[in-house]
Motif scaffolding. Structure first.
Motif, PDB file in Angstrom:
ATOM      1  N   GLU A   1     -17.425  20.338 -33.895  1.00 37.88           N
ATOM      2  CA  GLU A   1     -17.367  20.165 -35.350  1.00 37.88           C
ATOM      3  C   GLU A   1     -18.490  20.897 -36.066  1.00 37.88           C
ATOM      4  O   GLU A   1     -18.284  21.399 -37.184  1.00 37.88           O
ATOM      5  CB  GLU A   1     -17.406  18.675 -35.685  1.00 37.88           C
ATOM      6  CG  GLU A   1     -16.134  17.931 -35.301  1.00 37.88           C
ATOM      7  CD  GLU A   1     -16.213  16.450 -35.551  1.00 37.88           C
ATOM      8  OE1 GLU A   1     -15.216  15.854 -35.983  1.00 37.88           O
ATOM      9  OE2 GLU A   1     -17.297  15.856 -35.296  1.00 37.88           O
TER      10      GLU A   1
ATOM     11  N   LEU B   1     -12.605  15.172 -36.933  1.00 34.07           N
ATOM     12  CA  LEU B   1     -11.907  16.458 -36.846  1.00 34.07           C
ATOM     13  C   LEU B   1     -11.541  16.800 -35.411  1.00 34.07           C
ATOM     14  O   LEU B   1     -10.792  17.747 -35.166  1.00 34.07           O
ATOM     15  CB  LEU B   1     -12.782  17.572 -37.435  1.00 34.07           C
ATOM     16  CG  LEU B   1     -13.080  17.455 -38.934  1.00 34.07           C
ATOM     17  CD1 LEU B   1     -14.132  18.468 -39.356  1.00 34.07           C
ATOM     18  CD2 LEU B   1     -11.816  17.632 -39.756  1.00 34.07           C
TER      19      LEU B   1
ATOM     20  N   HIS C   1     -13.210  13.199 -44.556  1.00 33.23           N
ATOM     21  CA  HIS C   1     -13.060  13.037 -43.104  1.00 33.23           C
ATOM     22  C   HIS C   1     -11.699  13.543 -42.663  1.00 33.23           C
ATOM     23  O   HIS C   1     -10.781  13.719 -43.479  1.00 33.23           O
ATOM     24  CB  HIS C   1     -13.280  11.588 -42.668  1.00 33.23           C
ATOM     25  CG  HIS C   1     -12.261  10.604 -43.162  1.00 33.23           C
ATOM     26  ND1 HIS C   1     -11.025  10.452 -42.581  1.00 33.23           N
ATOM     27  CD2 HIS C   1     -12.304   9.713 -44.188  1.00 33.23           C
ATOM     28  CE1 HIS C   1     -10.359   9.506 -43.214  1.00 33.23           C
ATOM     29  NE2 HIS C   1     -11.099   9.046 -44.201  1.00 33.23           N
ATOM     30  N   GLY C   2     -11.581  13.778 -41.369  1.00 30.73           N
ATOM     31  CA  GLY C   2     -10.364  14.313 -40.789  1.00 30.73           C
ATOM     32  C   GLY C   2      -9.373  13.236 -40.395  1.00 30.73           C
ATOM     33  O   GLY C   2      -9.532  12.056 -40.741  1.00 30.73           O
TER      34      GLY C   2
ATOM     35  N   GLY D   1      -7.259  18.883 -41.024  1.00 33.95           N
ATOM     36  CA  GLY D   1      -7.978  19.559 -39.952  1.00 33.95           C
ATOM     37  C   GLY D   1      -9.076  20.436 -40.506  1.00 33.95           C
ATOM     38  O   GLY D   1      -9.292  20.517 -41.726  1.00 33.95           O
ATOM     39  N   GLU D   2      -9.758  21.140 -39.612  1.00 33.10           N
ATOM     40  CA  GLU D   2     -10.907  21.943 -40.025  1.00 33.10           C
ATOM     41  C   GLU D   2     -10.519  23.083 -40.955  1.00 33.10           C
ATOM     42  O   GLU D   2     -11.351  23.561 -41.741  1.00 33.10           O
ATOM     43  CB  GLU D   2     -11.635  22.495 -38.791  1.00 33.10           C
ATOM     44  CG  GLU D   2     -10.900  23.569 -37.999  1.00 33.10           C
ATOM     45  CD  GLU D   2      -9.902  23.008 -37.005  1.00 33.10           C
ATOM     46  OE1 GLU D   2      -9.370  23.805 -36.205  1.00 33.10           O
ATOM     47  OE2 GLU D   2      -9.672  21.781 -37.018  1.00 33.10           O
TER      48      GLU D   2
ATOM     49  N   LEU E   1     -11.253  22.221 -44.531  1.00 29.48           N
ATOM     50  CA  LEU E   1     -12.601  21.735 -44.801  1.00 29.48           C
ATOM     51  C   LEU E   1     -13.288  22.513 -45.921  1.00 29.48           C
ATOM     52  O   LEU E   1     -13.795  21.928 -46.890  1.00 29.48           O
ATOM     53  CB  LEU E   1     -13.424  21.803 -43.520  1.00 29.48           C
ATOM     54  CG  LEU E   1     -14.816  21.182 -43.537  1.00 29.48           C
ATOM     55  CD1 LEU E   1     -14.752  19.717 -43.922  1.00 29.48           C
ATOM     56  CD2 LEU E   1     -15.468  21.342 -42.161  1.00 29.48           C
TER      57      LEU E   1
END
Length: 451
Positions: free
Chosen positions: A267, A348, A368-369, A393-394, A397
Motif C-alpha cells: 500500500e 486496499l 479506505h478501500g 481499489g488503488e 486513490l
C-alpha cells in the motif's frame, strides 16, 4: 440479548474430565513440543543474534512475570488485548474496573502491543501473554494470582481456557466480534479446540456476532450485546497536537497533509505513486502498521523518504517534497490530528482493514478501500454518516484524495459527521461493566482467588 434469566451470577466454567478431553489436550501440548524441537535451529539462532526476538521468547515462556507488581487485597483482573488496537480500546474499561475497586493487570501478545500497554498503563502492570503450552500457562496464572480474565475481542487459546477452568478463574470475552471467515474456521473445529464452552460470558458488539458466538458455544452460556468499547476509548475533544510533532511532521511550510495510517505491503508504494501523480503539492506521511518494515520500505521507495527517528536524532529539517516515514509506535493518533485527509491502511489489500474510527474521531476526512471485513460495523457507520469515502481499489486513490483536498467545506463536513456518528455510539463500556458485575468477584468481598 438481555440479562441471564433469574439474575444468577455467571460462574467459572468447570468441566468434568474425560478421556477424550485429556487426549485432545495431550496431543495439543505434544504438537507444541514437536514444533519447538523441529524449529529449534531457527529460533535458537534468532535468539542468539536478535535481542528483540530473545525478549519475546523469554517473556512468552513466562520468565519476566516478577516485574508485575505484587497482588494487593483487591480482586485482580487480567485484561488481555492481542495488539495495539485492543490494548488502546480497553482503556475506558480498565478505568471503569479500577473505579469499581478492582486491580487490573494488562497483557498483550505482540511487541507493539506490550510497548503501547507499558506507555499507557505503566510497565509494572503489563505482562506478555503466555505461549499456549500447559506448563507455561499454569505458571502464568499461578504467578499473577488472577481472580478473573477479560479477553478483548477474541483471543482464545485451548490450554489457557482449560487452565483457567481448572483453577476456578472465570473468563469473559468483551467487545466480542467474529468475522464470517473466522466463524467458518472455528466451526470446522468446533468439536476439537479451542472449546468456546469454557468461556463464562460473551459481551459482544452486535446481534450478528451474538448469533455466531451462541452457535459456537453450543449451549446457553450468557451472551450480551453491549456495543463497541473502542468507540468509548476514542477522544472526541479536538486537541491540538504537540509543538514538537507538528514541527517534525509539517515543517515550516503550509502544505496540506495526507496521512496513510496502518499501511501494509504494497500500500505504501501505491500511495506514493498516487501522491506523485495526483496531489504532489501536498505533504505525505506514511505510517506502516508494523514499524519494523521501515528499513525495507525506505529501500523500496528508493531512499526518497525521511524518517521520524532521524529527524529527531539528527536535527534534520522537514523536506515536504519527500514522504515522511513514521518508524515509531504510539504517535499515529496525534499525527491524525494534523492531517487534512487520512487513508486507512489494510483496506486496499486483502487484510481486512484497520481501525478507521480513530481518524474520524479526530475530525478528519477518511478514505479506505474495499477490504474491511474486520471492521464492518465501523466502516458501515462512517459510510452511512457520510464521513468516509470507500474506493474500489488503488486506481481510485489519487483522484479521490485530490477531490477532497480541493474542497475545504466537504472535508470539514465529513469530519463533523464522523465525530457526531461516533458520539452517538458511545455507552458500550458502561453496558459491559454492568454485565461484568454479575460475574466478577465483588471488590472488598473477600471472594478472591487463593494465593
Amino acid at each position: 440479548m438481555g440479562a441471564q434469566e433469574g439474575g444468577q451470577r455467571a460462574e467459572p466454567v468447570r468441566r468434568e474430565s474425560s478421556l477424550r478431553a485429556w487426549l485432545l489436550h495431550f496431543v495439543y501440548d505434544l504438537l507444541w513440543v514437536i514444533c519447538a524441537l523441529f524449529s529449534s535451529p531457527w529460533w535458537v539462532t534468532r535468539c542468539l543474534i536478535n535481542s528483540t526476538f530473545r525478549r519475546l521468547v523469554w517473556e512468552r515462556l513466562g520468565f519476566e512475570l516478577k516485574k508485575v507488581r505484587a497482588k494487593g487485597a483487591a480482586p485482580r483482573v487480567l485484561v488481555h488485548g492481542v495488539s495495539v488496537g485492543e490494548v488502546k480500546a480497553a482503556q475506558s474499561l480498565v478505568v471503569g474496573l479500577e473505579e469499581s475497586g478492582y486491580e487490573v493487570v494488562i497483557s498483550a501478545t505482540t511487541d507493539t502491543g506490550v510497548d503501547v500497554a507499558s506507555k499507557v498503563y505503566g510497565g509494572d502492570r503489563v505482562a506478555r501473554f503466555p505461549l499456549d503450552f500447559s506448563p507455561v500457562v499454569r505458571r502464568f496464572l499461578r504467578s499473577l494470582r488472577l481472580d478473573a480474565v477479560v479477553l478483548v475481542e477474541l483471543e482464545v487459546w485451548p490450554s489457557f481456557l482449560l487452565a483457567a477452568n481448572h483453577t476456578d478463574i472465570p473468563v469473559v470475552v468483551v467487545n466480542g466480534r467474529i468475522t464470517a471467515r473466522s466463524y467458518e474456521r472455528y466451526d470446522a473445529f468446533r468439536y476439537l479446540l479451542p472449546q468456546f464452552h469454557r468461556i463464562s460470558m460473551f459481551c459482544v458488539q452486535d446481534e450478528e456476532y451474538a448469533a455466531r458466538f451462541k452457535d459456537l458455544s453450543s449451549q446457553a452460556r450468557r451472551i450480551v450485546v453491549t456495543g463497541n468499547i473502542k468507540v468509548d476509548a476514542l477522544p472526541l475533544e479536538l486537541r491540538a497536537p504537540g509543538a514538537e510533532i507538528q514541527q517534525l511532521v509539517c515543517g515550516e511550510a503550509s502544505r496540506q497533509l495526507v496521512v496513510a495510517g496502518s499501511t501494509h505491503e504494497p500500500e505504501e508504494r501505491w500511495v506514493v505513486d498516487a501522491w506523485r501523480a495526483h496531489f504532489p503539492d501536498a505533504a505525505l506521511v506514511l505510517c506502516p502498521r508494523h514499524p519494523d518494515r521501515c528499513d525495507e520500505l525506505s529501500v523500496r521507495l528508493g531512499g526518497r523518504v525521511q524518517r521520524l527517528t532521524e529527524l529527531r536524532s539528527k536535527g534534520e529539517e522537514r523536506d515536504e517534497s519527500r514522504a515522511l516515514l513514521i518508524d515509531t509506535v504510539g504517535e499515529l493518533e496525534e499525527i491524525y490530528g494534523l492531517a487534512d485527509v487520512v487513508i486507512v491502511g489494510g483496506t486496499l489489500v486483502q487484510h481486512g482493514g484497520q481501525n478507521m474510527m480513530e481518524p474520524a474521531a479526530a475530525g478528519r476526512a477518511v478514505i479506505h478501500g474495499p477490504s474491511f471485513e474486520n471492521f464492518v460495523q465501523e466502516a458501515r457507520l462512517l459510510e452511512r454518516a457520510g464521513a468516509s469515502r470507500v474506493i474500489a481499489g488503488e486506481h481510485e486513490l489519487g483522484a479521490t484524495v485530490r477531490e477532497l483536498l480541493a474542497d475545504d467545506s466537504l472535508r470539514s463536513e465529513m469530519g463533523e459527521l464522523g465525530r457526531a456518528a461516533i458520539a452517538g455510539e458511545r455507552g458500550a463500556t458502561h453496558a459491559t461493566l454492568v454485565a461484568l458485575e454479575e460475574m466478577l468477584p465483588k471488590a472488598g468481598s473477600g471472594d478472591v482467588a487463593a494465593g
